[in-house]
Design an enzyme around this catalytic site. Structure first.
Site, mmCIF file in Angstrom:
data_model
loop_
_atom_site.group_PDB
_atom_site.id
_atom_site.type_symbol
_atom_site.label_atom_id
_atom_site.label_comp_id
_atom_site.label_asym_id
_atom_site.label_seq_id
_atom_site.Cartn_x
_atom_site.Cartn_y
_atom_site.Cartn_z
ATOM 1 N N GLY A 1 -30.193 2.934 -41.218
ATOM 2 C CA GLY A 1 -30.631 2.107 -42.119
ATOM 3 C C GLY A 1 -28.890 1.331 -42.951
ATOM 4 N N GLY B 1 -39.738 0.736 -36.402
ATOM 5 C CA GLY B 1 -39.353 -0.353 -35.686
ATOM 6 C C GLY B 1 -38.643 0.075 -34.149
ATOM 7 N N ILE C 1 -37.364 3.078 -34.247
ATOM 8 C CA ILE C 1 -37.725 4.247 -34.494
ATOM 9 C C ILE C 1 -39.225 5.255 -34.475
ATOM 10 C CG2 ILE C 1 -37.222 6.572 -35.807
ATOM 11 C CD1 ILE C 1 -34.769 5.055 -36.619
ATOM 12 N N ARG D 1 -44.094 -4.370 -42.434
ATOM 13 C CA ARG D 1 -43.523 -5.660 -43.002
ATOM 14 C C ARG D 1 -44.620 -6.155 -42.505
ATOM 15 N NH1 ARG D 1 -37.973 -7.738 -43.725
ATOM 16 N NH2 ARG D 1 -38.300 -8.207 -42.081
ATOM 17 N N HIS E 1 -31.120 16.175 -44.075
ATOM 18 C CA HIS E 1 -31.436 15.064 -43.494
ATOM 19 C C HIS E 1 -30.301 14.969 -41.732
ATOM 20 C CE1 HIS E 1 -30.396 10.477 -44.667
ATOM 21 N NE2 HIS E 1 -30.882 10.694 -43.460
ATOM 22 N N GLY F 1 -31.924 14.073 -38.765
ATOM 23 C CA GLY F 1 -32.456 12.967 -38.429
ATOM 24 C C GLY F 1 -31.653 13.076 -37.147
#
Length: 319
Positions: A76, A150, A152, A173, A279, A281
């Protein structure tokens, strides 16, 4: 060319720990400490310190008048977006596509399996010396909906393949077709959510995905369904999720939360049927070799032509 005349590259990993970096660049180590390693105005390639938060990520950006590439080590880019407005035109922002897919997909499967098979319940039973036998849900024969398809999301589906899921549905999206099949647009979520046993969120945090899993989204999920968030905490409306968890209707497995870090005393810590990981990952032993490989590749391109042309990693170019 003297070291002083070479373009500055700021790295959060010491350059001597990355084999094969191109010559002709002046590498400076900065991992978010209070003192900058040099004049930010001389930096042409800025690699953002990993997992140090927004304030660290954007702090040097207003001073980087010569920067041409901003490279994150995360999938991100929401933590650097607040600092992009003051950058000169033509700056390329790149994410870390190829670095986190394996680790994040691995954790996703761990969270799904642990939640369905009752692992937290067994851990508690072991602590209390209680033999908690019984029948528990399996991943086999479940319908899985991946929201955010995407690199991932695709890696997550790759790891779902051996588990005999009844169906894997892909949403992004915009609609497209991949080697594994059709990817449906976000607009179809209202009709897809009621059919899913497991809903995995792996979408970037953008204005269109902030609060995506709101009260209406969660209400459309079937009774007993599992929500897995490996995206960003604000993709989920925490208050709405708490209401569903406390009613016993839904289950959740969260690697990210809103707020984050989750403070002591927050009701999510003790919400029923909620598994939380802090968090992690991408924070595994797989991170460093992949991060170094990405930096070596990107910097070699930059040194050869003065710009990166790895379109897989380019997120945007400032105007």
């Amino acid at each position: 060319m003297t070291a002083a005349a070479r373009p500055d590259v700021w790295l959060p990993i010491p350059a001597d720990g990355i084999e094969g970096l191109p010559e002709g660049l002046n590498y400076r180590f900065w991992d978010g400490g209070p003192d900058f390693p040099g004049d930010p105005a001389d930096c042409v390639f800025y690699v953002v310190p990993y997992m140090k938060g927004v304030r660290v990520a954007v702090r040097p950006l207003p001073l980087m008048g010569s920067v041409r590439v901003v490279q994150t080590l995360s999938a991100g880019i929401d933590h650097v977006e607040p600092g992009l407005g003051g950058l000169p035109p033509g700056v390329v922002l790149c994410n870390a596509r190829g670095v986190h897919e394996a680790s994040t997909a691995e954790l996703t499967l761990a969270l799904v399996l642990a939640s369905l098979r009752g692992i937290p319940y067994f851990v508690e039973g072991q602590r209390r010396e209680e033999w908690r036998a019984g029948f528990y849900p399996a991943l086999a024969d479940k319908s899985v909906l991946i929201v955010g398809y995407g690199s991932i999301g695709a890696a997550i589906e790759d790891r779902l393949a051996p588990f005999e899921c009844a169906r894997v549905v892909r949403v992004a999206r915009s609609a497209r077709t991949t080697e594994r099949g059709e990817v449906l647009p976000l607009a179809q979520l209202p009709t897809l959510l009621p059919e899913a046993d497991v809903v995995v969120l792996s979408t970037p945090l953008t204005e269109s995905t902030r609060g995506l899993a709101d009260a209406e989204f969660l209400a459309r999920m079937k009774d007993g369904a599992l929500l897995v968030n490996v995206a960003r905490g604000p993709v989920v409306d925490t208050k709405a999720l708490l209401a569903e968890l406390e009613s016993g209707r839904l289950r959740a497995a969260l690697d990210v939360t809103d707020p984050e870090p989750l403070p002591a005393g927050h009701p999510l810590w003790h919400a029923p049927n909620c598994l939380i990981s802090p968090h992690v990952g991408g924070s595994t032993s797989a991170f460093m070799p992949r991060a170094k490989r990405l930096l070596r590749s990107q910097l070699t391109r930059f040194a050869d032509g003065g710009a990166v042309d790895n379109l897989d990693n380019i997120v945007l170019t400032t105007h």
